[in-house]
Enzyme design. Structure first.
Site, PDB file in Angstrom:
ATOM      1  N   PRO A  10       0.791  -1.225   0.000  1.00 12.34           N
ATOM      2  CA  PRO A  10       0.000   0.000   0.000  1.00 12.34           C
ATOM      3  C   PRO A  10       0.826   1.278   0.000  1.00 12.34           C
ATOM      4  O   PRO A  10       1.873   1.348   0.648  1.00 12.34           O
ATOM      5  CB  PRO A  10      -0.829  -0.104   1.288  1.00 12.34           C
ATOM      6  CG  PRO A  10      -0.151  -1.135   2.110  1.00 12.34           C
ATOM      7  CD  PRO A  10       0.513  -2.074   1.164  1.00 12.34           C
ATOM      8  N   ARG A  18       4.832  11.018  -2.739  1.00 14.70           N
ATOM      9  CA  ARG A  18       4.478  10.928  -1.322  1.00 14.70           C
ATOM     10  C   ARG A  18       5.743  11.109  -0.470  1.00 14.70           C
ATOM     11  O   ARG A  18       6.716  10.379  -0.646  1.00 14.70           O
ATOM     12  CB  ARG A  18       3.899   9.534  -1.108  1.00 14.70           C
ATOM     13  CG  ARG A  18       3.874   9.018   0.300  1.00 14.70           C
ATOM     14  CD  ARG A  18       3.955   7.485   0.269  1.00 14.70           C
ATOM     15  NE  ARG A  18       3.683   6.937   1.558  1.00 14.70           N
ATOM     16  CZ  ARG A  18       4.092   5.737   1.951  1.00 14.70           C
ATOM     17  NH1 ARG A  18       4.768   4.949   1.128  1.00 14.70           N
ATOM     18  NH2 ARG A  18       3.834   5.299   3.136  1.00 14.70           N
ATOM     19  N   TYR A  23      10.877   8.954   1.086  1.00 16.59           N
ATOM     20  CA  TYR A  23      10.841   7.870   0.092  1.00 16.59           C
ATOM     21  C   TYR A  23      11.525   8.217  -1.233  1.00 16.59           C
ATOM     22  O   TYR A  23      11.615   7.358  -2.118  1.00 16.59           O
ATOM     23  CB  TYR A  23       9.382   7.445  -0.153  1.00 16.59           C
ATOM     24  CG  TYR A  23       8.727   6.890   1.097  1.00 16.59           C
ATOM     25  CD1 TYR A  23       9.081   5.633   1.583  1.00 16.59           C
ATOM     26  CD2 TYR A  23       7.782   7.622   1.808  1.00 16.59           C
ATOM     27  CE1 TYR A  23       8.504   5.126   2.738  1.00 16.59           C
ATOM     28  CE2 TYR A  23       7.196   7.122   2.959  1.00 16.59           C
ATOM     29  CZ  TYR A  23       7.563   5.869   3.424  1.00 16.59           C
ATOM     30  OH  TYR A  23       6.995   5.357   4.567  1.00 16.59           O
ATOM     31  N   ASN A  74       8.215  -5.346  -0.883  1.00 18.40           N
ATOM     32  CA  ASN A  74       8.072  -4.250   0.079  1.00 18.40           C
ATOM     33  C   ASN A  74       6.590  -4.201   0.437  1.00 18.40           C
ATOM     34  O   ASN A  74       5.790  -3.676  -0.320  1.00 18.40           O
ATOM     35  CB  ASN A  74       8.523  -2.919  -0.524  1.00 18.40           C
ATOM     36  CG  ASN A  74       8.401  -1.788   0.493  1.00 18.40           C
ATOM     37  OD1 ASN A  74       7.789  -1.948   1.552  1.00 18.40           O
ATOM     38  ND2 ASN A  74       8.976  -0.644   0.165  1.00 18.40           N
ATOM     39  N   ALA A  77       3.033  -0.755   4.844  1.00 16.41           N
ATOM     40  CA  ALA A  77       2.605  -0.853   6.245  1.00 16.41           C
ATOM     41  C   ALA A  77       2.138  -2.253   6.633  1.00 16.41           C
ATOM     42  O   ALA A  77       2.124  -2.594   7.822  1.00 16.41           O
ATOM     43  CB  ALA A  77       1.502   0.165   6.515  1.00 16.41           C
ATOM     44  N   HIS A  80       4.149  -4.520   9.086  1.00 20.69           N
ATOM     45  CA  HIS A  80       4.081  -4.438  10.552  1.00 20.69           C
ATOM     46  C   HIS A  80       2.792  -5.026  11.114  1.00 20.69           C
ATOM     47  O   HIS A  80       2.614  -5.063  12.330  1.00 20.69           O
ATOM     48  CB  HIS A  80       4.190  -2.960  10.981  1.00 20.69           C
ATOM     49  CG  HIS A  80       5.196  -2.187  10.201  1.00 20.69           C
ATOM     50  ND1 HIS A  80       6.537  -2.487  10.233  1.00 20.69           N
ATOM     51  CD2 HIS A  80       5.066  -1.156   9.308  1.00 20.69           C
ATOM     52  CE1 HIS A  80       7.184  -1.661   9.424  1.00 20.69           C
ATOM     53  NE2 HIS A  80       6.317  -0.840   8.844  1.00 20.69           N
ATOM     54  N   ASP A  87       1.945 -15.715   6.293  1.00 20.38           N
ATOM     55  CA  ASP A  87       1.479 -17.081   6.021  1.00 20.38           C
ATOM     56  C   ASP A  87       1.566 -17.407   4.531  1.00 20.38           C
ATOM     57  O   ASP A  87       1.964 -18.519   4.153  1.00 20.38           O
ATOM     58  CB  ASP A  87       0.033 -17.269   6.499  1.00 20.38           C
ATOM     59  CG  ASP A  87      -0.086 -17.401   8.013  1.00 20.38           C
ATOM     60  OD1 ASP A  87       0.952 -17.543   8.682  1.00 20.38           O
ATOM     61  OD2 ASP A  87      -1.227 -17.363   8.512  1.00 20.38           O
ATOM     62  N   HIS A 100      12.733  -2.254   2.434  1.00 20.86           N
ATOM     63  CA  HIS A 100      12.126  -0.998   2.891  1.00 20.86           C
ATOM     64  C   HIS A 100      12.991   0.136   2.373  1.00 20.86           C
ATOM     65  O   HIS A 100      14.225   0.098   2.534  1.00 20.86           O
ATOM     66  CB  HIS A 100      12.038  -0.945   4.416  1.00 20.86           C
ATOM     67  CG  HIS A 100      11.294  -2.114   4.960  1.00 20.86           C
ATOM     68  ND1 HIS A 100       9.945  -2.257   4.787  1.00 20.86           N
ATOM     69  CD2 HIS A 100      11.729  -3.236   5.587  1.00 20.86           C
ATOM     70  CE1 HIS A 100       9.569  -3.403   5.314  1.00 20.86           C
ATOM     71  NE2 HIS A 100      10.638  -4.023   5.798  1.00 20.86           N
ATOM     72  N   ILE A 101      12.345   1.089   1.762  1.00 15.07           N
ATOM     73  CA  ILE A 101      13.075   2.221   1.190  1.00 15.07           C
ATOM     74  C   ILE A 101      13.729   3.035   2.311  1.00 15.07           C
ATOM     75  O   ILE A 101      14.892   3.434   2.224  1.00 15.07           O
ATOM     76  CB  ILE A 101      12.102   3.094   0.368  1.00 15.07           C
ATOM     77  CG1 ILE A 101      11.543   2.276  -0.799  1.00 15.07           C
ATOM     78  CG2 ILE A 101      12.796   4.365  -0.125  1.00 15.07           C
ATOM     79  CD1 ILE A 101      10.308   2.890  -1.453  1.00 15.07           C
ATOM     80  N   SER A 102      12.951   3.286   3.355  1.00 13.05           N
ATOM     81  CA  SER A 102      13.456   4.070   4.488  1.00 13.05           C
ATOM     82  C   SER A 102      14.102   3.136   5.512  1.00 13.05           C
ATOM     83  O   SER A 102      13.878   1.919   5.490  1.00 13.05           O
ATOM     84  CB  SER A 102      12.299   4.829   5.140  1.00 13.05           C
ATOM     85  OG  SER A 102      11.350   3.918   5.681  1.00 13.05           O
ATOM     86  N   ARG A 107      12.777   5.124  12.635  1.00 12.66           N
ATOM     87  CA  ARG A 107      11.465   5.774  12.613  1.00 12.66           C
ATOM     88  C   ARG A 107      10.617   5.319  13.825  1.00 12.66           C
ATOM     89  O   ARG A 107      11.166   4.831  14.804  1.00 12.66           O
ATOM     90  CB  ARG A 107      10.785   5.463  11.269  1.00 12.66           C
ATOM     91  CG  ARG A 107      11.606   5.990  10.086  1.00 12.66           C
ATOM     92  CD  ARG A 107      10.947   5.716   8.758  1.00 12.66           C
ATOM     93  NE  ARG A 107       9.675   6.436   8.631  1.00 12.66           N
ATOM     94  CZ  ARG A 107       8.788   6.204   7.645  1.00 12.66           C
ATOM     95  NH1 ARG A 107       9.050   5.285   6.716  1.00 12.66           N
ATOM     96  NH2 ARG A 107       7.676   6.895   7.597  1.00 12.66           N
ATOM     97  N   ARG A 111       7.167   0.730  13.494  1.00  7.86           N
ATOM     98  CA  ARG A 111       7.782   0.269  12.239  1.00  7.86           C
ATOM     99  C   ARG A 111       8.972  -0.666  12.490  1.00  7.86           C
ATOM    100  O   ARG A 111       9.582  -1.171  11.555  1.00  7.86           O
ATOM    101  CB  ARG A 111       8.253   1.454  11.392  1.00  7.86           C
ATOM    102  CG  ARG A 111       7.129   2.336  10.899  1.00  7.86           C
ATOM    103  CD  ARG A 111       7.629   3.419   9.967  1.00  7.86           C
ATOM    104  NE  ARG A 111       6.720   4.540   9.961  1.00  7.86           N
ATOM    105  CZ  ARG A 111       5.627   4.639   9.188  1.00  7.86           C
ATOM    106  NH1 ARG A 111       5.337   3.691   8.320  1.00  7.86           N
ATOM    107  NH2 ARG A 111       4.850   5.691   9.266  1.00  7.86           N
TER     108      ARG A 111
END
Ligand code: DHK
Length: 144
Positions: A10, A18, A23, A74, A77, A80, A87, A100-102, A107, A111
């Site tokens: 997402p 964004r 990012y 990736n 969210a 987490h 599964d 993960h880009i960041s 953070r 996260r």
């Protein structure tokens, strides 16, 4: 030729627009194009998929059971929160690299935990969009 999947969760459709301070300025189309070219040079076919919907990501991971030798993911969210994505990945037999880009560890505390890391062969965080290419290179090594 083996196929690998590049899956994004997402909000990653908004890459480049964004929170670019977190990012970066590259779009998802840029990332997918660069990863496809890199994969081709490494003798792999790459198929890219992004969804904002957990079920659609799970369906794509199920499809990977028949179609893909490895996965770069990736989960955004869902990293987490999603036991269901974990599964689904556990039902996939090939190598999985989590990106993960960041630097998620720099953070918010929520996260810092990843369900997907329980499954992933490797985890890349904080390399910006370069992390996706590092993940494709690693998959190529693992699949060689
Ligand atoms: C992307 C997101 O959308 C966040 O929800 C994650 C991840 C971090 C990233 O750094 O690529 O927490």
């Amino acid at each position: 030729m083996k196929t690998v999947y590049l899956l994004n969760g997402p909000n990653l459709n908004l890459l480049g627009k964004r929170q670019p301070e977190i990012y970066g300025h590259e779009t998802l189309a840029d990332v997918e194009r660069d990863c496809m070219a890199l994969a081709q040079g490494l003798g792999l076919a790459l198929e890219a998929f992004q969804s904002n919907h957990e079920g659609a990501i799970i369906d794509t991971i199920h499809a990977a059971r028949e179609k893909a030798a490895g996965i770069v993911i990736n989960p955004g969210a869902f990293t987490h929160t999603s036991i269901a994505i974990l599964d689904a990945l556990n039902a996939f037999e090939g190598p999985v690299i989590e990106v993960h880009i960041s630097n998620v560890h720099k953070r918010e505390a929520f996260r810092h935990h990843s369900y997907v890391s329980l499954r992933a062969e490797g985890v890349i965080a904080g390399l910006g969009t370069e992390g996706y290419k590092a993940a494709v290179r690693r998959l190529a090594m693992l699949l060689a």
